[in-house]
Design a protein around this motif. Sequence first.
Motif, PDB file in Angstrom:
ATOM      1  N   CYS A 130      36.367  15.072 -67.515  1.00 19.45           N
ATOM      2  CA  CYS A 130      35.630  14.747 -66.289  1.00 19.45           C
ATOM      3  C   CYS A 130      35.408  15.974 -65.402  1.00 19.45           C
ATOM      4  CB  CYS A 130      36.358  13.658 -65.503  1.00 19.45           C
ATOM      5  SG  CYS A 130      38.064  14.051 -65.070  1.00 19.45           S
ATOM      6  N   LEU A 131      35.987  17.115 -65.765  1.00 20.89           N
ATOM      7  CA  LEU A 131      35.803  18.355 -65.003  1.00 20.89           C
ATOM      8  C   LEU A 131      34.831  19.313 -65.688  1.00 20.89           C
ATOM      9  CD1 LEU A 131      39.584  19.020 -64.180  1.00 20.89           C
ATOM     10  CD2 LEU A 131      37.881  17.963 -62.684  1.00 20.89           C
ATOM     11  N   ALA A 132      34.482  19.028 -66.955  1.00 23.95           N
ATOM     12  CA  ALA A 132      33.684  19.972 -67.743  1.00 23.95           C
ATOM     13  C   ALA A 132      32.276  20.144 -67.171  1.00 23.95           C
ATOM     14  CB  ALA A 132      33.621  19.513 -69.196  1.00 23.95           C
ATOM     15  N   GLY A 133      31.639  19.056 -66.736  1.00 20.01           N
ATOM     16  CA  GLY A 133      30.298  19.159 -66.174  1.00 20.01           C
ATOM     17  C   GLY A 133      30.278  19.951 -64.884  1.00 20.01           C
ATOM     18  N   LEU A 134      31.271  19.724 -64.033  1.00 16.35           N
ATOM     19  CA  LEU A 134      31.402  20.494 -62.795  1.00 16.35           C
ATOM     20  C   LEU A 134      31.586  21.974 -63.108  1.00 16.35           C
ATOM     21  CD1 LEU A 134      31.935  20.927 -59.750  1.00 16.35           C
ATOM     22  CD2 LEU A 134      34.309  20.228 -60.165  1.00 16.35           C
ATOM     23  N   ALA A 135      32.409  22.278 -64.107  1.00 15.78           N
ATOM     24  CA  ALA A 135      32.665  23.674 -64.475  1.00 15.78           C
ATOM     25  C   ALA A 135      31.378  24.358 -64.938  1.00 15.78           C
ATOM     26  CB  ALA A 135      33.736  23.729 -65.573  1.00 15.78           C
ATOM     27  N   ALA A 136      30.607  23.682 -65.796  1.00 14.54           N
ATOM     28  CA  ALA A 136      29.366  24.267 -66.309  1.00 14.54           C
ATOM     29  C   ALA A 136      28.361  24.502 -65.184  1.00 14.54           C
ATOM     30  CB  ALA A 136      28.768  23.345 -67.366  1.00 14.54           C
TER      31      ALA A 136
END
Length: 710
Positions: A130-136
């Motif tokens: 759930c944090l991967a999209g924010l990171a990208a």
Amino acid sequence: MSLNVIKKVIDLGDGRTIEIETGKLAKQADGSVVIKMGDTMLLATVVSSKEAKEGIDFLPLSVDYQEKYAATGRIPGGFLRREARLSDYEVLISRLVDRALRPMFPGDYHADTQVMISLISADKDIMPDCLAGLAASAALACSDIPFNGPISEVRVAKVDGQLVINPTLTQLQRATLEFIVAGSEHDINMVEGESAEIQEAELVEAIKFAHTAIKIQCLVQKELTAELGKTEKRVYSHEHSNEDLKKAIYAATYDQVYAIAGAASGKDERGAKFKEVRDAYIATLGEIDDITKSLAKKYYHDVEYDAIRNLVLDEGKRLDGRTTTQIRPIWSEVGYLPAAHGSAVFTRGETQSLTSVTLGAKDDEQMIDGAFINGYQKFLLHYNFPGFSTGEVRPNRGAGRREIGHGNLAMRSLKRVLPAEDQNPYTIRIVSDILESNGSSSMATVCAGTLALMDAGIKITNPVSGIAMGLITNEMGTKYAILSDILGDEDHLGDMDFKVTGTKNGIVAVQMDLKINGLSYEVLTNALNQAKDGRLHILGEMAKTITAPREDYKEHAPRIVSMRIDKEFIGAIIGPGGKIIQEMQRESGATISIEEKDNQGIIQIFGDNKESIDKAVTRIRQIVAKPEVGEIYEGKVRSIMPFGAFVEIMPGKDGLLHISEIDHKRIETMDGIFEIGDEVRVKLLDVDKQGKLKLSRKALLPRPEAPAKN
């Protein structure tokens, strides 16, 4: 060396925070950030070429999410002991990020772009997906790459009746719904997840709740961009243009294309006619260079795009002649594969799935050996999409990301209706082979999977059907049409691909991708309600084939018997080095598995026939049986001592037959009384405090008559 490190903090509103840091790691990338929540840390980088390759008319975007085993203090398994190709779990997260990012790049940006996200530290209770999209998106926010973001992704779950953003892994185990939702400050553009037969209004409520959190995360990224001075993006020019050619193509071909689109022809016939119009026009141009030819094809595709969409908006008419709410004709069949444990063919329009169910033992469970998630999985669904299903020549290179993603959606849908684990001892594998495809093959897989499970005799709680919804809007967004059961062309040319699966009671899984901005919750609600009508219609058509699971498994299906034993007997059943359990499997022909659970031994006996299972069950019962004082046993002499013989009365249970208990007459020596292996009938007289067994043979012999008195 001085570092220009910038940190931003996102407050989740419940005491938890997410930290964004840039300027410390991977500084040669166009953009890089570290996202931290608890002990979970993701490193995201983005690099984009300064120029586009010649002849490319799309965005060559690659997104890779990978988990480093060191993040969880583990060494990878396998021969190489290093991170290998992406696991299915990593591919699924990569797809989630890709689907959220791709629509946000400018339509004319065609430079090779790579996003890499690595799990570099893991908190066992904080899920990184759930944090991967924010990171990208944050990495893009730190770069000069053109991007119409920022966006973010969050997980929304309902735990104990309350909606929660980015719940812990522990909380998620109690959730009745969980969705990954992605969007920008203004709009939602991606949803994927599953639920426990919820209603449409509950799904909309969860998406709204998620969007509130997304807006906050997007604003923090904007602050980061401003602080880094990256508000001005790089200048690019990746497309040739010829407005005169575009106008000429529209004038010459639009009416023809509109007429073909409205003729309600089949996919192949329609495609051939469209190509004929295109080739005929290009032929009128005479000798042209490659760039002009490429532009002509591009502009003609735009003509198709506009004509098909206008046909729907102006006349409410679709390519195959259906109304916006009409479902294509459906036929299905079960038991098509006589040797499979369960099978079904499901055909809707020009989309067809041949699906099989195989029932296996515990040993057939899939081992998951990931950095963050590891363990075993007993429900598998594999989706195959060969080239011939669309009339194409395409080499078989194994499952790609699309196959993994479509299979996962079907798996999420069907696992929700499987019987409880204690009511289903089998490992279940479903395989969906798509034999024809013209829209929504993943939804055909859900329907075929349901039918095949019922054919196999698996007691699912409710049948599941699935439908793919589409959306066509005008440029101003003032007019729209929601399409039920979309074709492949409607998916390609439409503004939305919204897949919904559910039972008669409610929604069990969702996958939505939007290609436009500005979808209102009113339109979303209307789409969900229209999808419900379609789902129920499809369930009705499926019920014409089979209405409930078969009473029993197929005759040729394997059988499983489950047993619970006291924990103390686990070692006795396994034996030294596995000797006893291997011997039982060899002699019976059954497969036996045993594990300790809830302070008990759980045994599963798996066999192709009743006889082999009965042999194994009898042997196990003998091992776990407790000798009872006063009972009579048929024993076997195992060893002979000067003071008596040790007799095995049950597998692994020996007792002492003392020399004084062999016969009523006095025996002076054991010589010649027994041979090892002799069978002897004995009675259990006593079990002492140490568990030693006292046996008697003479207790079963008639007493000799007393000598007559003179």
